[in-house]
Design an enzyme around this catalytic site. Structure first.
Site, PDB file in Angstrom:
ATOM      1  N   ARG A  62      33.600  41.087  97.563  1.00  0.00           N
ATOM      2  CA  ARG A  62      34.697  42.036  97.821  1.00  0.00           C
ATOM      3  C   ARG A  62      34.190  43.481  97.837  1.00  0.00           C
ATOM      4  O   ARG A  62      34.686  44.309  98.598  1.00  0.00           O
ATOM      5  CB  ARG A  62      35.810  41.840  96.785  1.00  0.00           C
ATOM      6  CG  ARG A  62      36.506  40.490  96.995  1.00  0.00           C
ATOM      7  CD  ARG A  62      37.705  40.314  96.124  1.00  0.00           C
ATOM      8  NE  ARG A  62      38.789  41.228  96.472  1.00  0.00           N
ATOM      9  CZ  ARG A  62      39.872  41.403  95.744  1.00  0.00           C
ATOM     10  NH1 ARG A  62      40.019  40.714  94.629  1.00  0.00           N
ATOM     11  NH2 ARG A  62      40.810  42.245  96.114  1.00  0.00           N
ATOM     12  N   ASP A  97      41.306  48.291  95.614  1.00  0.00           N
ATOM     13  CA  ASP A  97      40.464  49.091  96.519  1.00  0.00           C
ATOM     14  C   ASP A  97      40.693  50.576  96.271  1.00  0.00           C
ATOM     15  O   ASP A  97      41.545  50.971  95.471  1.00  0.00           O
ATOM     16  CB  ASP A  97      40.722  48.704  97.993  1.00  0.00           C
ATOM     17  CG  ASP A  97      42.116  49.118  98.477  1.00  0.00           C
ATOM     18  OD1 ASP A  97      42.486  50.297  98.327  1.00  0.00           O
ATOM     19  OD2 ASP A  97      42.840  48.253  99.024  1.00  0.00           O
ATOM     20  N   HIS A 112      46.163  46.786  88.330  1.00  0.00           N
ATOM     21  CA  HIS A 112      45.317  45.588  88.316  1.00  0.00           C
ATOM     22  C   HIS A 112      43.830  45.931  88.297  1.00  0.00           C
ATOM     23  O   HIS A 112      42.991  45.071  88.574  1.00  0.00           O
ATOM     24  CB  HIS A 112      45.638  44.692  89.522  1.00  0.00           C
ATOM     25  CG  HIS A 112      46.994  44.037  89.428  1.00  0.00           C
ATOM     26  ND1 HIS A 112      47.625  43.437  90.494  1.00  0.00           N
ATOM     27  CD2 HIS A 112      47.842  43.902  88.374  1.00  0.00           C
ATOM     28  CE1 HIS A 112      48.802  42.957  90.101  1.00  0.00           C
ATOM     29  NE2 HIS A 112      48.959  43.227  88.823  1.00  0.00           N
ATOM     30  N   GLY A 178      54.291  46.478 101.150  1.00  0.00           N
ATOM     31  CA  GLY A 178      53.256  45.460 101.318  1.00  0.00           C
ATOM     32  C   GLY A 178      52.960  44.624 100.092  1.00  0.00           C
ATOM     33  O   GLY A 178      51.802  44.357  99.784  1.00  0.00           O
ATOM     34  N   THR A 179      53.992  44.192  99.413  1.00  0.00           N
ATOM     35  CA  THR A 179      53.777  43.329  98.249  1.00  0.00           C
ATOM     36  C   THR A 179      54.804  42.211  98.295  1.00  0.00           C
ATOM     37  O   THR A 179      55.992  42.461  98.539  1.00  0.00           O
ATOM     38  CB  THR A 179      53.816  44.143  96.935  1.00  0.00           C
ATOM     39  OG1 THR A 179      53.729  43.246  95.831  1.00  0.00           O
ATOM     40  CG2 THR A 179      55.056  45.006  96.800  1.00  0.00           C
ATOM     41  N   GLU A 207      57.625  41.236 106.461  1.00  0.00           N
ATOM     42  CA  GLU A 207      58.602  40.169 106.170  1.00  0.00           C
ATOM     43  C   GLU A 207      59.314  40.496 104.861  1.00  0.00           C
ATOM     44  O   GLU A 207      58.794  41.264 104.053  1.00  0.00           O
ATOM     45  CB  GLU A 207      57.892  38.805 106.070  1.00  0.00           C
ATOM     46  CG  GLU A 207      56.875  38.773 104.956  1.00  0.00           C
ATOM     47  CD  GLU A 207      55.761  37.760 105.167  1.00  0.00           C
ATOM     48  OE1 GLU A 207      55.834  37.001 106.128  1.00  0.00           O
ATOM     49  OE2 GLU A 207      54.845  37.751 104.331  1.00  0.00           O
ATOM     50  N   ALA A 223      53.235  48.624 107.688  1.00  0.00           N
ATOM     51  CA  ALA A 223      53.341  49.864 106.909  1.00  0.00           C
ATOM     52  C   ALA A 223      52.733  51.047 107.661  1.00  0.00           C
ATOM     53  O   ALA A 223      53.272  52.151 107.629  1.00  0.00           O
ATOM     54  CB  ALA A 223      52.646  49.681 105.559  1.00  0.00           C
TER      55      ALA A 223
HETATM   56  P1  NAD Z   1      50.798  40.488  97.776  1.00  0.00           P
HETATM   57  O1  NAD Z   1      51.429  39.489  96.899  1.00  0.00           O
HETATM   58  O2  NAD Z   1      50.904  41.913  97.400  1.00  0.00           O
HETATM   59  O3  NAD Z   1      51.293  40.131  99.342  1.00  0.00           O
HETATM   60  C1  NAD Z   1      50.882  40.835 100.495  1.00  0.00           C
HETATM   61  C2  NAD Z   1      52.121  41.316 101.231  1.00  0.00           C
HETATM   62  O4  NAD Z   1      51.716  42.244 102.220  1.00  0.00           O
HETATM   63  C3  NAD Z   1      52.887  40.208 101.946  1.00  0.00           C
HETATM   64  O5  NAD Z   1      54.237  40.250 101.550  1.00  0.00           O
HETATM   65  C4  NAD Z   1      52.771  40.578 103.440  1.00  0.00           C
HETATM   66  O6  NAD Z   1      53.965  40.343 104.151  1.00  0.00           O
HETATM   67  C5  NAD Z   1      52.527  42.064 103.359  1.00  0.00           C
HETATM   68  N1  NAD Z   1      51.816  42.657 104.493  1.00  0.00           N
HETATM   69  C6  NAD Z   1      50.869  42.102 105.285  1.00  0.00           C
HETATM   70  N2  NAD Z   1      50.464  42.987 106.232  1.00  0.00           N
HETATM   71  C7  NAD Z   1      51.176  44.131 106.024  1.00  0.00           C
HETATM   72  C8  NAD Z   1      51.222  45.396 106.667  1.00  0.00           C
HETATM   73  N3  NAD Z   1      50.453  45.698 107.714  1.00  0.00           N
HETATM   74  N4  NAD Z   1      52.081  46.336 106.183  1.00  0.00           N
HETATM   75  C9  NAD Z   1      52.850  46.074 105.108  1.00  0.00           C
HETATM   76  N5  NAD Z   1      52.861  44.872 104.474  1.00  0.00           N
HETATM   77  C10 NAD Z   1      52.024  43.919 104.913  1.00  0.00           C
HETATM   78  O7  NAD Z   1      49.314  40.372  97.872  1.00  0.00           O
HETATM   79  P2  NAD Z   1      48.391  39.107  97.794  1.00  0.00           P
HETATM   80  O8  NAD Z   1      47.540  39.216  98.973  1.00  0.00           O
HETATM   81  O9  NAD Z   1      49.174  37.890  97.573  1.00  0.00           O
HETATM   82  O10 NAD Z   1      47.572  39.450  96.462  1.00  0.00           O
HETATM   83  C11 NAD Z   1      47.993  39.243  95.123  1.00  0.00           C
HETATM   84  C12 NAD Z   1      47.255  40.258  94.221  1.00  0.00           C
HETATM   85  O11 NAD Z   1      45.927  40.560  94.678  1.00  0.00           O
HETATM   86  C13 NAD Z   1      47.969  41.595  94.222  1.00  0.00           C
HETATM   87  O12 NAD Z   1      47.712  42.238  93.022  1.00  0.00           O
HETATM   88  C14 NAD Z   1      47.243  42.281  95.352  1.00  0.00           C
HETATM   89  O13 NAD Z   1      47.506  43.640  95.449  1.00  0.00           O
HETATM   90  C15 NAD Z   1      45.791  41.906  95.045  1.00  0.00           C
HETATM   91  N6  NAD Z   1      44.950  42.107  96.238  1.00  0.00           N
HETATM   92  C16 NAD Z   1      44.456  43.368  96.441  1.00  0.00           C
HETATM   93  C17 NAD Z   1      43.727  43.656  97.587  1.00  0.00           C
HETATM   94  C18 NAD Z   1      43.207  45.059  97.755  1.00  0.00           C
HETATM   95  O14 NAD Z   1      42.890  45.736  96.767  1.00  0.00           O
HETATM   96  N7  NAD Z   1      43.124  45.545  98.991  1.00  0.00           N
HETATM   97  C19 NAD Z   1      43.476  42.649  98.537  1.00  0.00           C
HETATM   98  C20 NAD Z   1      43.968  41.346  98.291  1.00  0.00           C
HETATM   99  C21 NAD Z   1      44.714  41.105  97.133  1.00  0.00           C
END
Ligand code: NAD
Length: 241
Positions: A62, A97, A112, A178-179, A207, A223
């Site tokens: 990652r 990130d 987190h 985006g969560t 969604e 977003a």
């Molecule tokens: P999550 O549960 O936060 O779900 C991701 C959400 O983002 C979904 O509801 C989806 O519909 C939405 N989404 C997708 N593309 C989008 C866009 N372009 N604009 C807005 N919304 C959008 O995340 P997860 O992937 O199930 O991860 C669970 C945990 O892991 C959380 O704490 C998450 O933040 C973390 N995680 C962090 C990162 C990072 O730091 N970039 C990456 C993966 C997971």
């Protein structure tokens, strides 16, 4: 459009979706698997006790995946909102990130943890900046303990909950971006903001989240496309992003 008045205090919660357009996949988007393991089974204290090298291989991957990833218009819009609102703005992210910071956001609470920090799993030495990758051996602390990623794993308590709860009590606008609304305690923040301060609640993402019932309005879309157009920038004293 979301109206923000001069009396409003804004709480923003972001999740993996805000970084998706920068090329960092959400876990669910990636199928939830890494080398055939469920992410929950790699990002956990049990995995660390059983196979710390495997855990480091996952976080090393990652860390590498973060290089050449840049903030997208959603990160910039949120940085702009903070610039306009000053200390009436608070942002908490579930993301590990550093794209919010790279877009100019300050004081972001990473509930987190942070991908580019590590800490000792044994002594009280504070977390420290660490961009190294560890694929062949697990780094050691001077105390003899093992150095682990500074990440809140499944089953651990998120960081800075006192500050988060204080801000949830006093915000009048709560916006989640985006969560998916399935990871707690973040999934309950909208309810807390409504209950304690009567906040107006908004969701932005492609969604409806699992906790849709907690939001007054959902703005469905990416977003990076929606956030730059969601506020009256001139009323906020800011130029459009
Ligand atoms: P999550 O549960 O936060 O779900 C991701 C959400 O983002 C979904 O509801 C989806 O519909 C939405 N989404 C997708 N593309 C989008 C866009 N372009 N604009 C807005 N919304 C959008 O995340 P997860 O992937 O199930 O991860 C669970 C945990 O892991 C959380 O704490 C998450 O933040 C973390 N995680 C962090 C990162 C990072 O730091 N970039 C990456 C993966 C997971």
């Amino acid at each position: 459009m979301i109206d923000i008045s001069t009396n409003d205090r804004v709480f923003v919660l972001t999740g993996a979706g805000v970084s998706a357009e920068s090329g960092l996949p959400t876990f669910r988007g990636a199928g939830g698997l890494w080398r055939g393991y469920r992410v929950e089974d790699v990002a956990s204290p049990v995995a660390w006790a059983r196979d710390p090298l495997m855990v480091w291989q996952f976080y090393s991957m990652r860390r590498k995946a973060h290089s050449e990833k840049y903030p997208n218009p959603a990160h910039y819009a949120l940085a702009k909102l903070q610039e306009a609102l000053g200390d009436r703005f608070f942002m908490c992210t579930q993301n590990v990130d550093k794209l919010h910071e790279e877009a100019g956001s300050r004081g972001v609470v990473h509930m987190h943890g942070r991908l580019f920090q590590s800490r000792c799993d044994t002594c009280a030495r504070p977390p420290f900046e660490d961009a190294n990758t560890y694929e062949d051996n697990v780094p050691r602390c001077a105390c003899g303990g093992q150095i682990r990623p500074h990440i809140c794993w499944f089953g651990e308590t998120p960081y800075e909950m006192d500050a988060i709860e204080r801000e949830l009590r006093r915000c009048s606008v709560f916006m989640a971006v985006g969560t998916s609304g399935v990871v707690y305690p973040a999934a309950a923040f909208a309810a807390q903001a409504r209950r304690s301060g009567g906040a107006r609640t908004y969701y932005v993402g492609p969604e409806e989240p699992a906790n849709r019932a907690l939001f007054d309005e959902c703005y469905l879309g990416l977003a990076g496309e929606l956030l730059p157009r969601l506020f009256h920038w001139s009323q906020l004293g800011a130029v459009a992003v």
